[in-house]
Motif scaffolding. Structure first.
Motif, PDB file in Angstrom:
ATOM      1  N   VAL A 117      45.683  43.460  44.141  1.00 17.75           N
ATOM      2  CA  VAL A 117      45.467  43.906  42.768  1.00 17.75           C
ATOM      3  C   VAL A 117      44.158  44.684  42.712  1.00 17.75           C
ATOM      4  O   VAL A 117      43.235  44.431  43.488  1.00 17.75           O
ATOM      5  CB  VAL A 117      45.417  42.732  41.766  1.00 17.75           C
ATOM      6  CG1 VAL A 117      46.803  42.173  41.522  1.00 17.75           C
ATOM      7  CG2 VAL A 117      44.485  41.623  42.249  1.00 17.75           C
ATOM      8  N   ALA A 118      44.116  45.643  41.812  1.00 19.64           N
ATOM      9  CA  ALA A 118      42.918  46.449  41.604  1.00 19.64           C
ATOM     10  C   ALA A 118      42.461  46.284  40.168  1.00 19.64           C
ATOM     11  O   ALA A 118      43.286  46.148  39.249  1.00 19.64           O
ATOM     12  CB  ALA A 118      43.200  47.923  41.900  1.00 19.64           C
ATOM     13  N   ALA A 133      47.757  47.152  44.004  1.00 19.15           N
ATOM     14  CA  ALA A 133      47.057  47.860  45.066  1.00 19.15           C
ATOM     15  C   ALA A 133      47.668  47.468  46.409  1.00 19.15           C
ATOM     16  O   ALA A 133      48.232  46.387  46.550  1.00 19.15           O
ATOM     17  CB  ALA A 133      45.572  47.525  45.048  1.00 19.15           C
ATOM     18  N   PRO A 134      47.567  48.339  47.406  1.00 26.39           N
ATOM     19  CA  PRO A 134      48.085  47.999  48.737  1.00 26.39           C
ATOM     20  C   PRO A 134      47.311  46.853  49.367  1.00 26.39           C
ATOM     21  O   PRO A 134      46.117  46.663  49.099  1.00 26.39           O
ATOM     22  CB  PRO A 134      47.876  49.302  49.534  1.00 26.39           C
ATOM     23  CG  PRO A 134      47.735  50.374  48.515  1.00 26.39           C
ATOM     24  CD  PRO A 134      47.063  49.727  47.345  1.00 26.39           C
ATOM     25  N   ALA A 177      40.766  33.666  50.554  1.00 28.32           N
ATOM     26  CA  ALA A 177      41.389  34.681  49.707  1.00 28.32           C
ATOM     27  C   ALA A 177      42.300  34.012  48.679  1.00 28.32           C
ATOM     28  O   ALA A 177      43.009  33.051  48.984  1.00 28.32           O
ATOM     29  CB  ALA A 177      42.192  35.668  50.556  1.00 28.32           C
ATOM     30  N   ILE A 178      42.272  34.521  47.462  1.00 25.91           N
ATOM     31  CA  ILE A 178      43.091  33.955  46.386  1.00 25.91           C
ATOM     32  C   ILE A 178      44.469  34.608  46.407  1.00 25.91           C
ATOM     33  O   ILE A 178      44.589  35.838  46.524  1.00 25.91           O
ATOM     34  CB  ILE A 178      42.427  34.185  45.015  1.00 25.91           C
ATOM     35  CG1 ILE A 178      41.005  33.607  45.015  1.00 25.91           C
ATOM     36  CG2 ILE A 178      43.263  33.535  43.903  1.00 25.91           C
ATOM     37  CD1 ILE A 178      40.921  32.138  45.313  1.00 25.91           C
ATOM     38  N   VAL A 179      45.511  33.777  46.290  1.00 27.42           N
ATOM     39  CA  VAL A 179      46.874  34.290  46.350  1.00 27.42           C
ATOM     40  C   VAL A 179      47.714  33.798  45.175  1.00 27.42           C
ATOM     41  O   VAL A 179      47.442  32.750  44.582  1.00 27.42           O
ATOM     42  CB  VAL A 179      47.579  33.886  47.668  1.00 27.42           C
ATOM     43  CG1 VAL A 179      46.975  34.622  48.853  1.00 27.42           C
ATOM     44  CG2 VAL A 179      47.522  32.374  47.887  1.00 27.42           C
ATOM     45  N   THR A 214      41.818  41.141  46.844  1.00 25.62           N
ATOM     46  CA  THR A 214      41.048  41.962  47.774  1.00 25.62           C
ATOM     47  C   THR A 214      39.895  42.630  47.040  1.00 25.62           C
ATOM     48  O   THR A 214      39.944  42.835  45.828  1.00 25.62           O
ATOM     49  CB  THR A 214      41.918  43.052  48.429  1.00 25.62           C
ATOM     50  OG1 THR A 214      42.494  43.874  47.400  1.00 25.62           O
ATOM     51  CG2 THR A 214      43.039  42.438  49.259  1.00 25.62           C
ATOM     52  N   ASN A 215      38.858  42.951  47.787  1.00 27.43           N
ATOM     53  CA  ASN A 215      37.721  43.701  47.233  1.00 27.43           C
ATOM     54  C   ASN A 215      37.141  43.039  45.991  1.00 27.43           C
ATOM     55  O   ASN A 215      36.712  43.717  45.043  1.00 27.43           O
ATOM     56  CB  ASN A 215      38.127  45.143  46.928  1.00 27.43           C
ATOM     57  CG  ASN A 215      38.625  45.871  48.166  1.00 27.43           C
ATOM     58  OD1 ASN A 215      38.024  45.794  49.216  1.00 27.43           O
ATOM     59  ND2 ASN A 215      39.737  46.589  48.021  1.00 27.43           N
TER      60      ASN A 215
END
Length: 209
Positions: free
Chosen positions: A72-73, A168-169, A179-181, A202-203
């Motif tokens: 996700v962005a 997002a890719p 990392a959260i999923v 991510t990011n």
């Protein structure tokens, strides 16, 4: 937007979408509605991700062959425009109407995915509304959007600080410890969780759904 991300977009809707839409990239609807698994990655190996869920349990989820991964962005309320297709998790407010818990802005190719309003499990008594934005109006306590679906309309207030994201890719390289999923998973005939797709943070942006 990659094809991978577009396929995963179909996971960000309530289970009813699995029964009604070809956008889930499944030839047939699963026998049971998916279980939404939310938590943090403990480890990833042999195509299986070990997740510590928000309830404190640790579960293994196998990513099916050909399974898809997306991230996700970060987006903003001001990115929401009339005609956009959005998925909004919300709770009814004491003074009437709904207040958003999170907002997903779908890419144009996913318009119509899981259209409707139905129960959701982000919080008790929450709902998910996948609908087209009819108008976006600045309100006193934030933004209020009017969304339409199947000839109905619903007003949802998006307060300051409400997570707003788009797709997002991402890849298996992003399935690192911590990392959260968000994973809609079903159980196979052996009782093990299997997922056709998952969403990973991510990011610094985490899946809010």
């Amino acid at each position: 937007m990659s094809a991978r991300a577009l396929i995963v977009a179909s996971t960000l809707v309530a289970p009813v979408a699995y029964l009604a839409l070809p956008a889930t990239a499944q030839a047939q609807a699963p026998k049971a509605a998916p279980t939404n698994i939310r938590g943090s990655v403990v480890s990833f190996a042999n195509n299986t991700v070990k997740v510590k869920t928000r309830e404190g349990k640790t579960v293994d989820v196998t990513l099916a062959e050909g399974g898809r991964i997306a991230g996700v962005a970060r987006a903003a309320v001001t990115d929401i425009k009339p005609g956009d297709f959005v998925g909004i998790a919300s709770l009814a407010k004491a003074d009437g109407g709904d207040g958003a818990l999170e907002v997903l802005i779908f890419p144009p190719a996913m318009k119509g995915t899981g259209e409707g309003s139905y129960g959701w499990d982000l919080k008790p008594n929450s709902s998910m509304t996948n609908a087209t934005v009819a108008d976006a109006v600045k309100g006193v306590d934030g933004h209020t959007v009017t969304v339409s679906y199947h000839g109905k309309e619903k007003k949802i207030t998006i307060g300051d600080g409400t997570p707003v994201v788009t797709l997002a890719p991402a890849s298996t390289k992003d399935l690192v410890a911590g990392a959260i999923v968000f994973i809609p998973a079903t159980k196979n005939d052996k009782g093990n969780f299997v997922a056709q797709q998952l969403v990973v943070g991510t990011n610094g942006v985490v899946p809010p759904m």
